[in-house]
Write a protein that holds these residues in place. Structure first.
Motif, mmCIF file in Angstrom:
data_model
loop_
_atom_site.group_PDB
_atom_site.id
_atom_site.type_symbol
_atom_site.label_atom_id
_atom_site.label_comp_id
_atom_site.label_asym_id
_atom_site.label_seq_id
_atom_site.Cartn_x
_atom_site.Cartn_y
_atom_site.Cartn_z
ATOM 1 N N PHE A 89 23.297 -40.592 -33.092
ATOM 2 C CA PHE A 89 23.066 -41.977 -33.497
ATOM 3 C C PHE A 89 24.277 -42.848 -33.178
ATOM 4 C CE2 PHE A 89 19.681 -40.671 -36.742
ATOM 5 C CZ PHE A 89 18.655 -41.143 -35.947
ATOM 6 N N ALA A 90 25.466 -42.313 -33.412
ATOM 7 C CA ALA A 90 26.677 -43.082 -33.109
ATOM 8 C C ALA A 90 26.784 -43.328 -31.605
ATOM 9 C CB ALA A 90 27.906 -42.344 -33.623
ATOM 10 N N LEU A 91 26.469 -42.338 -30.795
ATOM 11 C CA LEU A 91 26.502 -42.486 -29.345
ATOM 12 C C LEU A 91 25.463 -43.511 -28.880
ATOM 13 C CD1 LEU A 91 27.654 -41.493 -26.627
ATOM 14 C CD2 LEU A 91 25.829 -39.777 -26.632
ATOM 15 N N LEU A 92 24.291 -43.474 -29.479
ATOM 16 C CA LEU A 92 23.238 -44.428 -29.137
ATOM 17 C C LEU A 92 23.676 -45.861 -29.452
ATOM 18 C CD1 LEU A 92 20.285 -44.878 -28.173
ATOM 19 C CD2 LEU A 92 19.634 -44.697 -30.581
ATOM 20 N N LEU A 93 24.287 -46.051 -30.603
ATOM 21 C CA LEU A 93 24.778 -47.388 -30.961
ATOM 22 C C LEU A 93 25.856 -47.858 -29.991
ATOM 23 C CD1 LEU A 93 24.942 -47.081 -34.848
ATOM 24 C CD2 LEU A 93 23.369 -48.494 -33.523
ATOM 25 N N CYS A 94 26.702 -46.941 -29.550
ATOM 26 C CA CYS A 94 27.762 -47.290 -28.600
ATOM 27 C C CYS A 94 27.167 -47.653 -27.238
ATOM 28 C CB CYS A 94 28.736 -46.127 -28.478
ATOM 29 S SG CYS A 94 30.211 -46.534 -27.549
ATOM 30 N N VAL A 95 26.164 -46.892 -26.785
ATOM 31 C CA VAL A 95 25.524 -47.142 -25.494
ATOM 32 C C VAL A 95 24.775 -48.469 -25.519
ATOM 33 C CG1 VAL A 95 23.689 -46.327 -23.947
ATOM 34 C CG2 VAL A 95 25.384 -44.725 -24.824
ATOM 35 N N LEU A 96 24.169 -48.808 -26.653
ATOM 36 C CA LEU A 96 23.430 -50.067 -26.774
ATOM 37 C C LEU A 96 24.363 -51.278 -26.928
ATOM 38 C CD1 LEU A 96 20.461 -48.982 -29.058
ATOM 39 C CD2 LEU A 96 20.428 -49.410 -26.600
ATOM 40 N N GLY A 97 25.655 -51.049 -26.964
ATOM 41 C CA GLY A 97 26.599 -52.152 -27.085
ATOM 42 C C GLY A 97 26.896 -52.543 -28.514
ATOM 43 N N LEU A 98 26.421 -51.764 -29.470
ATOM 44 C CA LEU A 98 26.674 -52.055 -30.880
ATOM 45 C C LEU A 98 27.850 -51.216 -31.384
ATOM 46 C CD1 LEU A 98 22.952 -52.080 -32.019
ATOM 47 C CD2 LEU A 98 24.398 -54.064 -31.606
ATOM 48 N N TRP A 99 28.949 -51.190 -30.602
ATOM 49 C CA TRP A 99 30.085 -50.339 -30.948
ATOM 50 C C TRP A 99 30.732 -50.694 -32.284
ATOM 51 C CZ3 TRP A 99 34.645 -52.903 -31.424
ATOM 52 C CH2 TRP A 99 34.747 -54.136 -30.778
ATOM 53 N N PRO A 100 30.615 -51.951 -32.808
ATOM 54 C CA PRO A 100 31.177 -52.181 -34.154
ATOM 55 C C PRO A 100 30.400 -51.450 -35.258
ATOM 56 C CG PRO A 100 30.949 -54.272 -32.992
ATOM 57 C CD PRO A 100 30.264 -53.233 -32.174
ATOM 58 N N CYS A 101 29.159 -51.040 -34.946
ATOM 59 C CA CYS A 101 28.313 -50.358 -35.941
ATOM 60 C C CYS A 101 28.346 -48.838 -35.801
ATOM 61 C CB CYS A 101 26.876 -50.846 -35.816
ATOM 62 S SG CYS A 101 26.690 -52.612 -36.057
ATOM 63 N N VAL A 102 29.250 -48.311 -34.976
ATOM 64 C CA VAL A 102 29.291 -46.871 -34.722
ATOM 65 C C VAL A 102 29.572 -46.077 -35.995
ATOM 66 C CG1 VAL A 102 30.602 -45.074 -33.521
ATOM 67 C CG2 VAL A 102 29.874 -47.092 -32.299
ATOM 68 N N CYS A 103 30.291 -46.636 -36.945
ATOM 69 C CA CYS A 103 30.633 -45.887 -38.170
ATOM 70 C C CYS A 103 29.469 -45.827 -39.171
ATOM 71 C CB CYS A 103 31.869 -46.489 -38.823
ATOM 72 S SG CYS A 103 31.624 -48.182 -39.371
ATOM 73 N N VAL A 104 28.424 -46.609 -38.983
ATOM 74 C CA VAL A 104 27.304 -46.640 -39.938
ATOM 75 C C VAL A 104 26.633 -45.265 -40.094
ATOM 76 C CG1 VAL A 104 25.019 -47.641 -40.400
ATOM 77 C CG2 VAL A 104 26.914 -49.102 -39.671
ATOM 78 N N PRO A 105 26.310 -44.509 -39.007
ATOM 79 C CA PRO A 105 25.679 -43.197 -39.217
ATOM 80 C C PRO A 105 26.553 -42.223 -40.018
ATOM 81 C CG PRO A 105 25.455 -43.855 -36.931
ATOM 82 C CD PRO A 105 26.361 -44.849 -37.591
ATOM 83 N N TYR A 106 27.871 -42.414 -39.985
ATOM 84 C CA TYR A 106 28.766 -41.535 -40.732
ATOM 85 C C TYR A 106 28.835 -41.907 -42.212
ATOM 86 C CZ TYR A 106 30.191 -39.912 -36.159
ATOM 87 O OH TYR A 106 30.193 -39.380 -34.903
ATOM 88 N N CYS A 107 28.297 -43.070 -42.574
ATOM 89 C CA CYS A 107 28.293 -43.516 -43.968
ATOM 90 C C CYS A 107 26.934 -43.340 -44.642
ATOM 91 C CB CYS A 107 28.693 -44.988 -44.037
ATOM 92 S SG CYS A 107 30.345 -45.314 -43.410
ATOM 93 N N VAL A 108 25.886 -43.094 -43.875
ATOM 94 C CA VAL A 108 24.534 -42.972 -44.408
ATOM 95 C C VAL A 108 24.198 -41.484 -44.574
ATOM 96 C CG1 VAL A 108 22.103 -43.496 -43.968
ATOM 97 C CG2 VAL A 108 23.868 -45.116 -43.290
#
Length: 129
Positions: A89-108
């Motif tokens: 999920f973190a990789l997907l967010l990074c690939v989609l350009g949502l790199w500021p949200c990369v930490c969200v999967p680690y908090c959920v």
């Protein structure tokens, strides 16, 4: 030295404690005798069935369980840790350009795996994903 030979008549043999000889073999046991219609009946042998271990689905919250290691009725201790799904999920967010949200999967918690342990003996019980 005189040689002893087997007696020709088995009824003349002396038995220990003067017990009579066992009865001669008369054929198959009564359970194997042919029935009235010519059918042969066979007695059933008991079948031993091993108990089946039921796998309990563990949730994300601590749950009651009987520990297989210490045989105690316990409430499981949980530990949350990142799983492969979290990293994807973190990789997907990074690939989609949502790199500021990369930490969200680690908090959920729903993106992480939750391991259940026995609080008494620290034995591993299972994982909720």
């Amino acid at each position: 030295m005189a040689e002893k030979s087997m007696p020709s008549d088995p009824s003349s043999v002396n038995f220990i404690n003067n017990q009579p000889p066992p009865p001669p073999y008369q054929g198959p046991p009564p359970a194997m005798q042919p029935g009235p219609s010519g059918t042969t009946y066979v007695t059933a042998t008991p079948v031993v069935v091993a108990p089946i271990n039921v796998v309990r689905i563990m949730g994300s919250a601590p749950s009651s369980y009987i520990c297989k290691s210490c045989n105690m009725n316990i409430i499981t201790r949980t530990e949350v840790k990142p799983a492969t799904k979290t990293h994807l999920f973190a990789l997907l967010l990074c690939v989609l350009g949502l790199w500021p949200c990369v930490c969200v999967p680690y908090c959920v918690d729903s993106c992480q795996s939750i391991d259940h342990y026995c609080p008494n003996c620290s034995a591993y019980i299972g994982t909720a994903r």
